[in-house]
Design a protein around this motif. Structure first.
Motif, PDB file in Angstrom:
ATOM      1  N   GLY A   1      23.749  -2.706  14.193  1.00 39.97           N
ATOM      2  CA  GLY A   1      22.587  -2.934  13.953  1.00 39.97           C
ATOM      3  C   GLY A   1      21.722  -3.609  12.811  1.00 39.97           C
ATOM      4  N   PRO A   2      21.532  -3.593  11.416  1.00 43.31           N
ATOM      5  CA  PRO A   2      21.760  -4.257  10.239  1.00 43.31           C
ATOM      6  C   PRO A   2      22.407  -5.112   9.941  1.00 43.31           C
ATOM      7  CG  PRO A   2      22.247  -2.027   9.775  1.00 43.31           C
ATOM      8  CD  PRO A   2      22.244  -1.792  11.424  1.00 43.31           C
TER       9      PRO A   2
ATOM     10  N   GLU B   1      17.982 -10.452  20.738  1.00 41.96           N
ATOM     11  CA  GLU B   1      16.960 -11.183  21.850  1.00 41.96           C
ATOM     12  C   GLU B   1      16.914 -10.555  22.821  1.00 41.96           C
ATOM     13  OE1 GLU B   1      14.422 -12.242  20.000  1.00 41.96           O
ATOM     14  OE2 GLU B   1      12.988 -12.348  21.313  1.00 41.96           O
ATOM     15  N   ALA B   2      18.622 -10.811  23.823  1.00 42.51           N
ATOM     16  CA  ALA B   2      18.467 -10.010  25.113  1.00 42.51           C
ATOM     17  C   ALA B   2      18.272  -9.218  25.347  1.00 42.51           C
ATOM     18  CB  ALA B   2      20.123 -10.439  25.768  1.00 42.51           C
ATOM     19  N   VAL B   3      18.984  -7.890  24.300  1.00 43.04           N
ATOM     20  CA  VAL B   3      18.524  -6.765  24.404  1.00 43.04           C
ATOM     21  C   VAL B   3      17.195  -6.062  24.166  1.00 43.04           C
ATOM     22  CG1 VAL B   3      19.335  -4.372  23.098  1.00 43.04           C
ATOM     23  CG2 VAL B   3      20.795  -6.117  22.839  1.00 43.04           C
ATOM     24  N   VAL B   4      16.316  -6.781  23.128  1.00 40.21           N
ATOM     25  CA  VAL B   4      14.807  -6.390  23.300  1.00 40.21           C
ATOM     26  C   VAL B   4      14.280  -6.835  24.018  1.00 40.21           C
ATOM     27  CG1 VAL B   4      13.607  -6.881  21.310  1.00 40.21           C
ATOM     28  CG2 VAL B   4      15.311  -6.810  20.750  1.00 40.21           C
ATOM     29  N   ASP B   5      14.305  -8.123  24.368  1.00 38.76           N
ATOM     30  CA  ASP B   5      13.778  -8.213  25.859  1.00 38.76           C
ATOM     31  C   ASP B   5      14.016  -7.432  27.362  1.00 38.76           C
ATOM     32  OD1 ASP B   5      12.405  -9.378  27.473  1.00 38.76           O
ATOM     33  OD2 ASP B   5      14.170 -11.301  28.576  1.00 38.76           O
ATOM     34  N   VAL B   6      15.157  -7.172  27.111  1.00 37.87           N
ATOM     35  CA  VAL B   6      15.347  -6.020  28.045  1.00 37.87           C
ATOM     36  C   VAL B   6      14.991  -4.641  28.177  1.00 37.87           C
ATOM     37  CG1 VAL B   6      16.882  -4.373  29.697  1.00 37.87           C
ATOM     38  CG2 VAL B   6      16.935  -6.423  29.815  1.00 37.87           C
ATOM     39  N   LEU B   7      14.878  -3.889  26.791  1.00 34.52           N
ATOM     40  CA  LEU B   7      14.189  -2.799  26.289  1.00 34.52           C
ATOM     41  C   LEU B   7      12.436  -2.897  26.795  1.00 34.52           C
ATOM     42  CD1 LEU B   7      16.301  -1.931  22.932  1.00 34.52           C
ATOM     43  CD2 LEU B   7      16.498  -0.749  25.370  1.00 34.52           C
ATOM     44  N   VAL B   8      12.278  -3.730  26.048  1.00 29.35           N
ATOM     45  CA  VAL B   8      10.498  -4.132  25.823  1.00 29.35           C
ATOM     46  C   VAL B   8      10.496  -4.412  27.558  1.00 29.35           C
ATOM     47  CG1 VAL B   8       8.466  -5.054  25.419  1.00 29.35           C
ATOM     48  CG2 VAL B   8      10.688  -4.812  23.708  1.00 29.35           C
ATOM     49  N   THR B   9      10.576  -5.352  28.175  1.00 35.07           N
ATOM     50  CA  THR B   9      10.285  -5.722  29.348  1.00 35.07           C
ATOM     51  C   THR B   9      10.362  -4.481  30.324  1.00 35.07           C
ATOM     52  OG1 THR B   9      11.208  -7.697  29.015  1.00 35.07           O
ATOM     53  CG2 THR B   9      10.828  -6.874  31.131  1.00 35.07           C
TER      54      THR B   9
ATOM     55  N   VAL C   1      14.879   1.743  16.812  1.00 36.97           N
ATOM     56  CA  VAL C   1      13.657   1.470  15.941  1.00 36.97           C
ATOM     57  C   VAL C   1      13.896   0.973  14.301  1.00 36.97           C
ATOM     58  CG1 VAL C   1      11.024   2.717  16.239  1.00 36.97           C
ATOM     59  CG2 VAL C   1      12.532   3.055  17.632  1.00 36.97           C
ATOM     60  N   ALA C   2      14.652   0.834  13.667  1.00 34.38           N
ATOM     61  CA  ALA C   2      14.835   0.214  12.796  1.00 34.38           C
ATOM     62  C   ALA C   2      14.829  -1.181  13.171  1.00 34.38           C
ATOM     63  CB  ALA C   2      16.534   1.421  11.629  1.00 34.38           C
ATOM     64  N   ASN C   3      15.151  -1.851  13.886  1.00 40.00           N
ATOM     65  CA  ASN C   3      15.192  -2.976  14.371  1.00 40.00           C
ATOM     66  C   ASN C   3      14.396  -3.630  14.166  1.00 40.00           C
ATOM     67  OD1 ASN C   3      15.587  -5.241  16.390  1.00 40.00           O
ATOM     68  ND2 ASN C   3      17.676  -4.884  15.516  1.00 40.00           N
ATOM     69  N   ARG C   4      13.511  -4.726  13.297  1.00 43.90           N
ATOM     70  CA  ARG C   4      12.750  -5.086  13.328  1.00 43.90           C
ATOM     71  C   ARG C   4      12.131  -5.932  14.217  1.00 43.90           C
ATOM     72  NH1 ARG C   4       9.627  -6.911   8.674  1.00 43.90           N
ATOM     73  NH2 ARG C   4       7.537  -7.677   9.031  1.00 43.90           N
ATOM     74  N   ARG C   5      12.701  -6.325  14.626  1.00 41.83           N
ATOM     75  CA  ARG C   5      13.000  -7.738  16.254  1.00 41.83           C
ATOM     76  C   ARG C   5      12.574  -6.536  17.348  1.00 41.83           C
ATOM     77  NH1 ARG C   5      10.370 -12.467  16.871  1.00 41.83           N
ATOM     78  NH2 ARG C   5      11.716 -12.485  19.325  1.00 41.83           N
ATOM     79  N   LEU C   6      12.513  -5.656  16.974  1.00 41.11           N
ATOM     80  CA  LEU C   6      12.217  -4.178  18.850  1.00 41.11           C
ATOM     81  C   LEU C   6      11.269  -4.097  18.454  1.00 41.11           C
ATOM     82  CD1 LEU C   6      12.405  -2.550  21.009  1.00 41.11           C
ATOM     83  CD2 LEU C   6      14.266  -1.000  19.546  1.00 41.11           C
ATOM     84  N   ARG C   7      10.590  -3.787  16.724  1.00 37.95           N
ATOM     85  CA  ARG C   7       9.481  -3.698  16.535  1.00 37.95           C
ATOM     86  C   ARG C   7       8.531  -4.178  16.979  1.00 37.95           C
ATOM     87  NH1 ARG C   7      11.650  -1.316  11.649  1.00 37.95           N
ATOM     88  NH2 ARG C   7      10.160  -2.231  10.931  1.00 37.95           N
TER      89      ARG C   7
END
Lengths: 195, 352
Positions: B188-189, B256-264, B285-291
């Motif tokens: 992740g980091p 972006e693909a991971v975050v996009d799917v999670l948030v969508t 949740v530590a992932n800045r982009r996800l937040r």
């Protein structure tokens, strides 16, 4: 009194007196289910001891890892909760003590199943002045047991307690507290790709 | 603050957590991790995690009691994670919890790890009181071991699993793709760092289970193994073509693909259920982009996002103590001492 726990084979819990006499002993006949069984068995023997526990003995193996850890974790936590010392015991010493009390002559080997067609073996040279088994060779994983008279499991928790009690009475130190895994964890190192 | 004084033990993965709460107030939250030992293997090795739990448990218990300034005798109850998680790892915590509970004569509550992540949002750290979660809420739990979308009505009985990953957890996907890209564990980091100057739109990686045909059966489920394979194919393709892999762009596009799917999917759940609240939990949740993406898109959708303090987002004992304290306060009887671990414990089982 000493609370004794051993899960190097089945789940076993006991309370022994300062001279190693058995006050209470409960052994599950289920070779698995350690995490389930340890609770009711501890509750039963602790009820028999009624607040007079002054040390917690526990078997450190060798034995199947997953079950072994349940008893060690429970025993260490119980010692912390009761504010009493831990007395770790090599689980094979309990089998050796039983063999000696049954009249095992001279040198013999405690042999238990290590799976994968191997054995856990500890070689003993007899008893010391306190009647405690004397290790001639430390536990090891071997393919073929040595050509010696053999003693085998199961480990009786009361005898783990008795080893601890006799050692304490003779002023001898307990075993190191670490689990005797005798094998490295099964892992394959990942090979990182370089793009 | 008042409430039951409960000690919680968490050993479902590679973190040994011991926490103490009084009601909703965290008095201690000790976390020992075997991550450094796991790093050389590129992922969590269950046997290494279990060995580390056994050695870390005693010191963690002692440190938590010291920090909280309480004695074991003062506790109202013990709580422990009974599942879901790695069976051998869970058993160390359950063994220790049963040793404590029987020696102290205290009630023992075997509780659900995922419910713990939701309960984390109710807790306050020392010196920084928070208002507890507003319910009902949608909860997205994302970690190395879990990717779950939950509908939370109340914490005593009403948690429904909307969907979860069918293969890799999101955090696991980060670890595996990091390895593909020659980056160390935890992924992740490392991927976050590699992605800093990357273009998230450079490579269009697949969004698993978002096609129209998946909507009926897997609307809220996740799948990351196809994404991982797509990254592998991309790397192979670049190598075969004699080009250097653009690390920053690849990392940013994967993330972006991971975050996009999670948030969508999370916001879709909010819209569908009519619940304008989203709780994020778990180590990812530590992932800045996800937040950032979650906050930005949620604002546009009129959804309020809650994120507990990071030390309560990763696996920890305080959240388990928190679930225990809720059970005690609500008058539930303790678990039978004969309970076992359940590596696939469903989220609607708050307590075993």
């Amino acid at each position: 009194m000493i609370l004794a726990v051993d899960t190097s084979g089945a789940t076993g819990v006991a309370v022994v007196g300062d001279d190693g006499s058995v006050v209470a002993e409960r052994v599950s006949d289920d070779p698995r289910g350690h995490a389930e069984t340890i609770g009711p068995l501890l509750a039963e023997v602790l009820a028999a001891a009624a607040g007079r526990i002054d040390a917690v003995a526990y078997g450190v193996g060798p034995g199947p890892f997953t079950g072994l850890r349940v008893g060690m974790a429970a025993a260490r936590a119980a010692a912390l909760a009761l504010g009493v010392p831990e007395l770790p015991v090599l689980s094979h010493d309990a089998i050796a003590l039983a063999a000696i009390e049954d009249g095992a002559p001279g040198r013999f080997a405690v042999v238990t199943d290590a799976k994968r067609r191997e054995h856990h073996v500890t070689v003993y040279s007899g008893a010391d002045a306190s009647g405690l088994p004397v290790r001639a060779e430390q536990p090891a994983v071997v393919g073929e047991p040595p050509a010696l008279p053999q003693a085998g499991g199961p480990v009786r928790p009361a005898l783990v307690g008795r080893v601890a009690a006799l050692r304490r009475r003779a002023g001898l130190p307990a075993d190191p507290p670490e689990a005797r895994y005798l094998r490295s964890p099964d892992v394959t190192l990942s090979s990182a790709r370089r793009p | 603050m008042t409430g039951p004084l409960v000690l919680g033990i968490e050993t479902s993965c590679d973190e040994t957590g011991v926490g103490i709460v009084r009601g909703r107030e965290v008095l201690a939250n000790v976390i020992a991790s075997s991550m450094e030992e796991q790093a050389r293997y590129g992922g969590v090795v269950p046997e290494i995690a279990a060995r580390a739990h056994l050695e870390a448990m005693g010191p963690a218990l002692t440190q938590a009691l010291d920090t909280a300034g309480v004695r074991l005798q003062d506790l109202d109850a013990i709580a422990v994670t009974a599942g879901p998680g790695l069976a051998g790892a869970l058993m160390v915590g359950v063994g220790a919890a049963k040793g404590l509970a029987t020696a102290l004569g205290k009630p023992l509550y075997g509780v659900n790890h995922l419910v713990g992540h939701v309960a984390a949002d109710l807790l306050s750290l020392p010196g920084s009181p928070r208002d507890g979660a507003v319910l009902p809420t949608i909860a997205l739990l994302v970690s190395g071991g879990h990717t779950s979308l939950l509908a939370v009505d109340d914490l005593t009985s009403g948690i429904r699993l909307l969907g979860e990953t069918l293969d890799d957890a999101a955090g696991e996907a980060f670890d595996k793709v990091a390895r593909l890209l020659g980056l160390p564990y935890p992924g992740g980091p490392r991927i976050d760092a590699a992605a800093v100057d990357g273009d998230p739109a450079a490579i269009r990686f697949p969004r698993g289970l978002t096609a129209a045909k998946d909507r009926a059966a897997h609307r809220y489920d996740f799948s990351f193994s196809g994404l991982k394979t797509a990254v592998a194919r991309h790397v192979e393709g670049e190598e075969a073509a004699g080009r250097a892999v653009a690390l920053a762009d690849t990392a940013a596009s994967f993330r972006e693909a991971v975050v996009d799917v999670l948030v969508t999917k999370a916001l879709d759940a909010c819209a569908e259920t009519g619940v304008p609240r989203l709780l994020l939990g778990g180590g990812v949740v530590a992932n800045r982009r996800l937040r950032d993406v979650a906050l930005e898109r949620a604002e546009r959708a009129g959804v309020a996002v809650r994120i507990p303090p990071f030390e309560l987002c990763t696996d920890n004992g305080a959240m388990i103590a928190g679930v225990g304290a809720m059970r005690v306060a609500a008058g539930f009887p303790p678990s039978d001492l004969g309970f076992g671990v359940d590596s696939t414990l469903p989220v609607d089982a708050v307590q075993v």
